[in-house]
Design a protein around this motif. Structure first.
Motif, short mmCIF file in Angstrom:
data_model
loop_
_atom_site.label_atom_id
_atom_site.label_comp_id
_atom_site.label_asym_id
_atom_site.label_seq_id
_atom_site.Cartn_x
_atom_site.Cartn_y
_atom_site.Cartn_z
N SER A 78 0.84 -1.20 0.00
CA SER A 78 0.00 0.00 0.00
C SER A 78 0.88 1.25 0.00
CB SER A 78 -0.93 0.02 1.21
OG SER A 78 -0.18 0.05 2.42
N PHE A 79 0.36 2.30 -0.61
CA PHE A 79 1.04 3.59 -0.62
C PHE A 79 0.79 4.30 0.69
CE2 PHE A 79 0.22 8.18 -1.49
CZ PHE A 79 1.54 8.57 -1.63
N SER A 222 9.93 21.68 -8.39
CA SER A 222 10.37 20.42 -7.79
C SER A 222 11.57 19.85 -8.54
CB SER A 222 9.23 19.39 -7.85
OG SER A 222 8.12 19.80 -7.08
N GLU A 223 12.37 19.08 -7.82
CA GLU A 223 13.51 18.41 -8.42
C GLU A 223 13.46 16.90 -8.26
OE1 GLU A 223 17.19 20.14 -7.19
OE2 GLU A 223 16.88 21.91 -8.44
N SER A 224 12.61 16.41 -7.37
CA SER A 224 12.52 14.97 -7.18
C SER A 224 11.23 14.66 -6.43
CB SER A 224 13.72 14.45 -6.38
OG SER A 224 13.57 13.08 -6.08
N HIS A 225 10.55 13.57 -6.84
CA HIS A 225 9.36 13.11 -6.14
C HIS A 225 9.72 11.81 -5.42
CE1 HIS A 225 5.19 12.20 -5.20
NE2 HIS A 225 5.35 11.01 -5.75
N GLN A 226 9.58 11.82 -4.09
CA GLN A 226 9.92 10.67 -3.26
C GLN A 226 8.65 10.03 -2.70
OE1 GLN A 226 13.34 9.76 -2.42
NE2 GLN A 226 13.86 11.18 -4.06
N ARG A 227 8.63 8.69 -2.70
CA ARG A 227 7.44 7.96 -2.26
C ARG A 227 7.81 6.92 -1.20
NH1 ARG A 227 3.23 8.76 -5.58
NH2 ARG A 227 2.19 6.77 -5.11
N LEU A 228 6.85 6.64 -0.32
CA LEU A 228 7.02 5.59 0.68
C LEU A 228 5.85 4.62 0.56
CD1 LEU A 228 7.89 8.52 2.41
CD2 LEU A 228 8.96 6.66 3.68
N ILE A 229 6.19 3.34 0.37
CA ILE A 229 5.18 2.30 0.31
C ILE A 229 5.42 1.30 1.44
CG2 ILE A 229 4.73 2.53 -2.15
CD1 ILE A 229 6.57 0.10 -2.59
N ARG A 230 4.38 0.58 1.76
CA ARG A 230 4.46 -0.41 2.84
C ARG A 230 4.07 -1.77 2.29
NH1 ARG A 230 1.31 0.18 8.65
NH2 ARG A 230 1.97 -1.81 9.57
N TYR A 231 4.83 -2.80 2.66
CA TYR A 231 4.44 -4.16 2.30
C TYR A 231 5.12 -5.16 3.22
CZ TYR A 231 8.74 -3.94 -0.72
OH TYR A 231 10.00 -3.78 -1.23
N THR A 232 4.69 -6.40 3.10
CA THR A 232 5.29 -7.50 3.86
C THR A 232 6.09 -8.37 2.90
OG1 THR A 232 3.50 -7.51 5.48
CG2 THR A 232 4.83 -9.51 5.31
N PHE A 233 7.31 -8.69 3.30
CA PHE A 233 8.14 -9.61 2.51
C PHE A 233 8.91 -10.51 3.47
CE2 PHE A 233 12.42 -10.53 0.77
CZ PHE A 233 12.01 -11.45 -0.20
N ALA A 234 8.84 -11.80 3.21
CA ALA A 234 9.56 -12.80 4.02
C ALA A 234 9.27 -12.63 5.50
CB ALA A 234 11.06 -12.72 3.74
N GLY A 235 8.06 -12.28 5.84
CA GLY A 235 7.67 -12.11 7.23
C GLY A 235 8.06 -10.79 7.84
N LEU A 236 8.74 -9.92 7.09
CA LEU A 236 9.14 -8.61 7.57
C LEU A 236 8.16 -7.55 7.11
CD1 LEU A 236 12.97 -8.80 6.83
CD2 LEU A 236 11.93 -8.80 9.10
N ARG A 237 7.78 -6.69 8.02
CA ARG A 237 6.88 -5.57 7.70
C ARG A 237 7.77 -4.38 7.34
NH1 ARG A 237 3.98 -6.19 13.38
NH2 ARG A 237 6.22 -6.35 13.84
N CYS A 238 7.73 -4.00 6.07
CA CYS A 238 8.70 -3.06 5.51
C CYS A 238 8.05 -1.77 5.06
CB CYS A 238 9.41 -3.69 4.30
SG CYS A 238 10.09 -5.34 4.58
N LEU A 307 11.72 -2.84 -10.32
CA LEU A 307 10.28 -2.61 -10.35
C LEU A 307 9.57 -3.45 -9.30
CD1 LEU A 307 9.74 -2.50 -14.22
CD2 LEU A 307 9.82 -0.56 -12.64
N TRP A 308 10.11 -4.64 -9.03
CA TRP A 308 9.53 -5.50 -7.99
C TRP A 308 9.74 -4.88 -6.61
CZ3 TRP A 308 12.19 -8.19 -4.05
CH2 TRP A 308 11.41 -9.07 -3.31
N ILE A 309 10.95 -4.42 -6.31
CA ILE A 309 11.23 -3.83 -4.99
C ILE A 309 10.37 -2.60 -4.75
CG2 ILE A 309 12.98 -2.50 -3.74
CD1 ILE A 309 15.04 -4.54 -4.63
N THR A 310 10.18 -1.78 -5.77
CA THR A 310 9.40 -0.54 -5.62
C THR A 310 7.94 -0.70 -5.98
OG1 THR A 310 10.05 0.12 -7.85
CG2 THR A 310 11.44 0.89 -6.04
N GLN A 311 7.56 -1.87 -6.50
CA GLN A 311 6.16 -2.16 -6.85
C GLN A 311 5.57 -1.09 -7.78
OE1 GLN A 311 4.07 -5.19 -5.49
NE2 GLN A 311 6.23 -5.57 -5.96
N ILE A 312 6.35 -0.69 -8.77
CA ILE A 312 5.90 0.27 -9.78
C ILE A 312 5.20 -0.50 -10.90
CG2 ILE A 312 6.64 1.94 -11.52
CD1 ILE A 312 8.87 2.77 -9.63
#
Length: 463
Positions: A78-79, A222-238, A307-312
């Motif tokens: 989720s974003f 603006s010079e850069s757009h930064q995003r934070l997403i949340r997900y679970t991977f290998a049992g870790l809440r990231c 793309l997988w790590i950032t889920q884009i």
């Protein structure tokens, strides 16, 4: 205009749909490139005492990594939050900001080649003492109900990408610091200098997005757009921070209002302004440019790990002939990312086990901090962290994060969960002025291209 209404996995061409192709080139690349010449870099900072080494050959086998660490896939993504870095000499962000919008030209126009110098790591360059400070300010302002005790890992795409390449046996040096704040382990990438730049940039990795994906009026400068997403991977809440190249207007299903955002209190260092609009992750694209002679290369396959790590979910691939882009493709790549995840399950199990190992080491460490460095293929070095290493966030935010994240801003003279010196913190200044700093904002014929998740968030270098 690009065609609408095609299914997942199809290329949607803005111009000349008869021409096919993909763009290849730089593994884990972003938009930029640099010239084929040796780069003069600052010397690497000294490292502390070597504590331990992790050998690639000693990583657990696929059969040993399944128990207790969850499935080797990303779930519950989720974003959470976003912000834009603004131009100017004073560090300034806008919340929630907005990525550039995809608005292709009606007919091809020859563009000017890139020229200039660009930061390797936008976040460290603008906030060298506390590289994650702006991201955490943005996160707590936009997610007031977030319980930080539920977050195991907070990292940028660069550090996670570096660890995955290590698992794959790729020869690519990197280093990052590790620090425990409350329940959360922070991975913070580290360059030789916080404001280190890439010199000799050429190609069209800047001029193309400036022309085809401009900043809108409410976030101009603006010079850069930064995003934070949340997900679970290998049992870790990231929570993962990364740079977004742009968004597709027709993928934004509904308009969002951000009137309820409350910027941090005025304490003097970082200017924070409310502007822009939250853009859902479903609309975000990653953008690459390549020379037309590479149109038959399978470039997407090289970009899939990032793309997988950032889920884009979308990938824009643009080919040029001496700066004229006659072949531009916009693709929904969700199915390709999911297929890659299944095909690489064994490597992802090892990757998950390695991340678990570093997280556990940090929590078991007496002071909860150390540095990870890879200088040669197959060996990760764990070093004691020296005093000159940047801390993830300031004392004030450490106290708030360790306290659960929902309390009001703590006093600057309190002890931090990470032991940071509160006297070094300059804090945050809120700027409600409407005028924003002016914005001054690749692909080379050689295959030297940049990646926001390899080099960081400057997005203009190969390393």
């Amino acid at each position: 205009m690009r065609a609408r209404g095609r299914g997942h996995g199809e290329w949607r061409s803005s111009q000349n749909p008869a021409r096919g192709g993909g763009r290849g080139g730089r593994p884990w690349a972003q938009r930029g490139s640099y010239q084929d010449k040796p780069a003069v870099r600052a010397p690497s900072p000294p490292t502390g005492t070597l504590i331990e080494t992790i050998k690639h050959g000693n990583l657990p086998s696929a059969a040993e990594t399944g128990e207790g660490q969850g499935q080797p896939r990303i779930s519950a993504c989720s974003f959470l939050a976003s912000f834009n870095w603004m131009g100017g000499t004073h560090p300034a962000i806008v919340l929630p900001g907005k990525p550039p919008v995809w608005r292709p030209l009606k007919s091809p126009t020859q563009l000017k080649e890139d020229a200039g110098e660009y930061f390797r790591d936008q976040n460290a360059a603008r906030s060298p003492a506390f590289p994650f400070e702006p991201a955490i300010e943005a996160l707590l302002a936009q997610e007031s109900a977030l319980s930080t005790e539920d977050i195991d890992l907070l990292a940028c795409g660069s550090t996670l990408g570096s660890l995955f390449r290590f698992v794959q046996g790729v020869d690519k040096p990197f280093r990052f610091t590790v620090e425990v704040v409350g329940h959360t382990v922070f991975f913070v990438r580290r360059e030789n200098m916080p404001d280190e730049k890439i010199v000799g940039v050429r190609g069209y990795g800047h001029s193309f997005p400036e022309t085809y994906a401009p900043w809108e009026a409410d976030v101009k400068g603006s010079e850069s757009h930064q995003r934070l997403i949340r997900y679970t991977f290998a049992g870790l809440r990231c929570i993962v921070r990364f740079e977004g190249d742009g968004y597709l207007e027709d993928e934004v299903k509904e308009s969002s209002r951000d009137d309820d955002l409350r910027p941090p209190a005025d304490t003097g260092h970082l200017s924070v302004r409310i502007a822009g609009k939250k853009i859902p992750q479903e609309a975000i694209f990653d953008l690459k440019t390549r020379s037309a002679w590479r149109k038959d290369d399978d470039i997407l396959s090289e970009e899939l790990p990032r793309l997988w790590i950032t889920q884009i979910p979308h990938f824009v691939l643009a080919f040029h002939e001496r700066g004229t882009f006659k072949d531009i493709r916009v693709r929904n790549v969700r199915k390709e990312v999911q297929a890659w995840e299944l095909q690489n399950a064994n490597a992802l199990r090892k990757f998950g086990a390695l991340v678990h190992q570093i997280v556990t080491m940090a929590r078991d460490s007496p002071d909860g901090r150390f540095e990870v460095r890879c200088r040669e293929t197959g060996t990760l070095e764990i070093h004691a962290q020296l005093s000159d290493a940047p801390r993830p966030i300031s004392a004030r935010l450490c106290e708030r994060w360790a306290g659960g994240g929902n309390s009001s801003d703590a006093s600057d003279d309190g002890d931090s969960a990470a032991g940071a010196d509160a006297s070094s913190e300059e804090g945050v200044r809120v700027d409600h002025e409407d005028d924003l700093a002016a914005f001054s904002d690749e692909e080379t014929e050689m295959n030297y291209t940049a990646c926001s998740e390899v080099c960081g968030y400057c997005g203009r270098c190969e390393y």
